[in-house]
Design a protein around this motif. Structure first.
Motif, PDB file in Angstrom:
ATOM      1  N   ASN A 111       0.339  10.284  13.539  1.00  0.00           N
ATOM      2  CA  ASN A 111      -0.647  10.463  12.553  1.00  0.00           C
ATOM      3  C   ASN A 111      -0.289   9.540  11.122  1.00  0.00           C
ATOM      4  OD1 ASN A 111      -2.298  12.084  14.188  1.00  0.00           O
ATOM      5  ND2 ASN A 111      -1.959  14.007  13.503  1.00  0.00           N
ATOM      6  N   ALA A 112       0.924   9.567  11.000  1.00  0.00           N
ATOM      7  CA  ALA A 112       1.662   8.947   9.847  1.00  0.00           C
ATOM      8  C   ALA A 112       1.247   7.326   9.993  1.00  0.00           C
ATOM      9  CB  ALA A 112       2.795   9.070   9.388  1.00  0.00           C
ATOM     10  N   PHE A 113       1.636   7.031  11.224  1.00  0.00           N
ATOM     11  CA  PHE A 113       1.294   5.468  11.231  1.00  0.00           C
ATOM     12  C   PHE A 113      -0.287   5.236  11.224  1.00  0.00           C
ATOM     13  CE2 PHE A 113       5.606   5.721  13.037  1.00  0.00           C
ATOM     14  CZ  PHE A 113       6.155   4.379  12.925  1.00  0.00           C
ATOM     15  N   VAL A 114      -0.809   6.123  11.839  1.00  0.00           N
ATOM     16  CA  VAL A 114      -2.494   5.687  11.843  1.00  0.00           C
ATOM     17  C   VAL A 114      -2.926   5.809  10.640  1.00  0.00           C
ATOM     18  CG1 VAL A 114      -4.691   6.713  12.517  1.00  0.00           C
ATOM     19  CG2 VAL A 114      -2.874   6.559  14.355  1.00  0.00           C
ATOM     20  N   ALA A 162      -5.251   3.369   5.670  1.00  0.00           N
ATOM     21  CA  ALA A 162      -4.988   3.013   4.019  1.00  0.00           C
ATOM     22  C   ALA A 162      -5.322   1.589   3.884  1.00  0.00           C
ATOM     23  CB  ALA A 162      -3.875   4.021   3.635  1.00  0.00           C
ATOM     24  N   VAL A 163      -4.349   0.769   4.629  1.00  0.00           N
ATOM     25  CA  VAL A 163      -4.438  -0.603   4.357  1.00  0.00           C
ATOM     26  C   VAL A 163      -6.022  -1.115   4.772  1.00  0.00           C
ATOM     27  CG1 VAL A 163      -3.842  -2.783   5.426  1.00  0.00           C
ATOM     28  CG2 VAL A 163      -1.880  -1.145   5.172  1.00  0.00           C
ATOM     29  N   ILE A 164      -6.461  -0.832   5.594  1.00  0.00           N
ATOM     30  CA  ILE A 164      -7.983  -1.212   5.892  1.00  0.00           C
ATOM     31  C   ILE A 164      -8.603  -0.976   4.755  1.00  0.00           C
ATOM     32  CG2 ILE A 164     -10.110  -1.110   7.031  1.00  0.00           C
ATOM     33  CD1 ILE A 164      -8.420  -0.452   9.359  1.00  0.00           C
ATOM     34  N   GLU A 165      -8.804   0.354   4.393  1.00  0.00           N
ATOM     35  CA  GLU A 165      -9.706   1.039   3.043  1.00  0.00           C
ATOM     36  C   GLU A 165      -9.227   0.116   1.614  1.00  0.00           C
ATOM     37  OE1 GLU A 165     -11.024   5.212   4.839  1.00  0.00           O
ATOM     38  OE2 GLU A 165      -9.078   5.101   3.284  1.00  0.00           O
ATOM     39  N   VAL A 176       0.839  -1.218   0.095  1.00  0.00           N
ATOM     40  CA  VAL A 176      -0.015   0.025   0.053  1.00  0.00           C
ATOM     41  C   VAL A 176       0.892   1.343   0.114  1.00  0.00           C
ATOM     42  CG1 VAL A 176      -1.896   1.182   1.249  1.00  0.00           C
ATOM     43  CG2 VAL A 176      -1.879  -1.273   1.146  1.00  0.00           C
ATOM     44  N   HIS A 177       0.875   2.118  -0.975  1.00  0.00           N
ATOM     45  CA  HIS A 177       1.534   3.398  -1.115  1.00  0.00           C
ATOM     46  C   HIS A 177       0.685   4.504  -0.512  1.00  0.00           C
ATOM     47  CE1 HIS A 177       4.361   1.068  -3.529  1.00  0.00           C
ATOM     48  NE2 HIS A 177       3.437   0.850  -4.146  1.00  0.00           N
ATOM     49  N   ARG A 178       1.400   5.216   0.389  1.00  0.00           N
ATOM     50  CA  ARG A 178       0.861   6.477   0.961  1.00  0.00           C
ATOM     51  C   ARG A 178       1.866   7.353   1.384  1.00  0.00           C
ATOM     52  NH1 ARG A 178       0.371   8.137   6.018  1.00  0.00           N
ATOM     53  NH2 ARG A 178      -1.405   9.550   6.338  1.00  0.00           N
ATOM     54  N   ASP A 179       1.542   8.568   1.168  1.00  0.00           N
ATOM     55  CA  ASP A 179       2.494   9.605   2.046  1.00  0.00           C
ATOM     56  C   ASP A 179       3.890   9.442   1.547  1.00  0.00           C
ATOM     57  OD1 ASP A 179       2.615  12.004   3.084  1.00  0.00           O
ATOM     58  OD2 ASP A 179       2.931  11.009   5.250  1.00  0.00           O
ATOM     59  N   GLY A 180       4.303   8.920   0.305  1.00  0.00           N
ATOM     60  CA  GLY A 180       5.660   8.713   0.165  1.00  0.00           C
ATOM     61  C   GLY A 180       6.082   7.560   0.826  1.00  0.00           C
ATOM     62  N   ALA A 181       5.435   6.677   1.546  1.00  0.00           N
ATOM     63  CA  ALA A 181       6.103   5.545   1.881  1.00  0.00           C
ATOM     64  C   ALA A 181       5.310   4.262   1.279  1.00  0.00           C
ATOM     65  CB  ALA A 181       5.622   5.641   3.471  1.00  0.00           C
ATOM     66  N   SER A 182       5.972   3.119   1.437  1.00  0.00           N
ATOM     67  CA  SER A 182       5.274   1.833   0.957  1.00  0.00           C
ATOM     68  C   SER A 182       5.325   0.813   2.109  1.00  0.00           C
ATOM     69  CB  SER A 182       6.628   1.227   0.007  1.00  0.00           C
ATOM     70  OG  SER A 182       6.411   1.934  -1.270  1.00  0.00           O
ATOM     71  N   ILE A 183       3.898   0.557   2.206  1.00  0.00           N
ATOM     72  CA  ILE A 183       3.744  -0.144   3.178  1.00  0.00           C
ATOM     73  C   ILE A 183       3.326  -1.763   3.271  1.00  0.00           C
ATOM     74  CG2 ILE A 183       1.938  -0.270   5.370  1.00  0.00           C
ATOM     75  CD1 ILE A 183       3.695   2.008   5.387  1.00  0.00           C
ATOM     76  N   ALA A 184       4.142  -2.598   3.714  1.00  0.00           N
ATOM     77  CA  ALA A 184       4.044  -4.085   3.455  1.00  0.00           C
ATOM     78  C   ALA A 184       2.795  -4.702   3.971  1.00  0.00           C
ATOM     79  CB  ALA A 184       5.469  -4.755   3.442  1.00  0.00           C
ATOM     80  N   VAL A 185       2.162  -5.518   3.383  1.00  0.00           N
ATOM     81  CA  VAL A 185       0.950  -6.271   4.013  1.00  0.00           C
ATOM     82  C   VAL A 185       1.019  -7.775   3.447  1.00  0.00           C
ATOM     83  CG1 VAL A 185      -1.392  -6.423   4.175  1.00  0.00           C
ATOM     84  CG2 VAL A 185      -0.458  -4.113   3.791  1.00  0.00           C
ATOM     85  N   HIS A 186       1.012  -8.355   4.637  1.00  0.00           N
ATOM     86  CA  HIS A 186       1.020  -9.948   4.383  1.00  0.00           C
ATOM     87  C   HIS A 186      -0.166 -10.459   4.686  1.00  0.00           C
ATOM     88  CE1 HIS A 186       5.504  -9.661   4.014  1.00  0.00           C
ATOM     89  NE2 HIS A 186       5.357  -8.786   4.999  1.00  0.00           N
ATOM     90  N   ASP A 187      -0.999 -11.085   3.527  1.00  0.00           N
ATOM     91  CA  ASP A 187      -2.264 -11.328   3.650  1.00  0.00           C
ATOM     92  C   ASP A 187      -2.227 -13.099   3.503  1.00  0.00           C
ATOM     93  OD1 ASP A 187      -5.105 -11.961   3.267  1.00  0.00           O
ATOM     94  OD2 ASP A 187      -5.417 -10.437   1.718  1.00  0.00           O
TER      95      ASP A 187
END
Length: 265
Positions: A72-75, A80-83, A7-18
């Protein structure tokens, strides 16, 4: 094998393992200097649930040096991941330590997205010690730039419950094993966690379970105050375990978590 999502958000890439599944969605959040790997055993024990494991920013496979390390960034990342990964669904958030703090703030900010909140060895009071974050930063900065092998890493890191997870999380390179995080990022991250958030806690409307380990990091007074300020919070004190009770009191922790997830709310 879990599906790897980003998930890309606010200049960061967030890794999600489903991990998949057709049941209720549970999101697991690790603590400071950890990653989703240390929550994998908990995830695999939640039969009947659809589990998402997240590497929070600055950790694991997510962006190592994000510009914004505010709460706020972590939140925003978790929202974003949920949505993105669970559109139109409500989730249960389960976090340990810093991950519990992130989960709590998400539940406070967006209760419309959250069915329940489980905080393992988490708190909202912050810290009144201005040097605590600095000491943690110095500790992580004391790690060698690289470890020759797992044995040398264990010799340096010791035998606390978290060490197995740290060693498993080291990245293998041609020159040795290196950490997946930077000390200054950890220091800045935990400094933000150390700010008190009683207002959000007292206004929280999401069903909440607070779990504390027998040998955890919080005093009896701190644990009592958390419940006094929000009496509707359910509390369970484990008969064993350290601050990393998801690792060294695993069976009891998983039993408590399973029972709570199975309780209609």
């Amino acid at each position: 094998m879990p599906a790897r999502l980003t998930v890309h958000r606010d200049g960061a890439s967030i890794a999600v393992h489903d991990l998949g599944g057709d049941g209720p969605i549970v999101i697991l959040l690790h603590g400071l200097a950890g990653s989703s790997r240390e929550m994998r055993a908990t995830a695999e024990a939640l039969e009947g649930c659809h589990v998402l494991l997240i590497d929070q920013r600055g950790h694991g496979d997510s962006t190592r040096r994000p510009q914004d390390l505010s709460r706020n960034a972590f939140v925003g990342d978790i929202i974003a991941v949920i949505e993105d990964c669970a559109p139109g669904r409500r989730v249960t958030l389960v976090g340990q330590s810093m991950g519990a703090h992130t989960a709590f703030l998400v539940a406070a900010a967006r209760p419309d997205l959250v069915d329940g909140l489980v905080m393992l060895e988490g708190h909202v009071a912050g810290s009144d010690d201005p040097d605590e974050a600095l000491r943690l930063g110095r500790y992580f900065a004391s790690w060698p730039t690289k470890f020759e092998n797992e044995a040398s890493a264990r010799q340096f890191l010791g035998d606390d419950a978290i060490v197995d997870a740290w060693v498993a999380d080291l990245r293998r390179t041609g020159e040795g094993l290196v950490a997946r995080f930077d000390a200054d990022v950890m220091e800045r991250t935990i400094a933000a966690v150390h700010q008190p958030r009683w207002g959000e806690w007292e206004g929280l409307v999401v069903p909440t379970l607070a779990v504390f380990a027998k040998h955890g990091m919080f005093t009896a007074e701190a644990k009592d105050e958390l419940i006094r300020r929000r009496p509707e919070t359910q509390r369970v004190d484990l008969a064993a375990g350290s601050h990393d009770a998801h690792l060294d009191a695993f069976d009891e922790w998983v039993d408590v978590l399973r029972r709570w997830l199975a309780t209609p709310r």
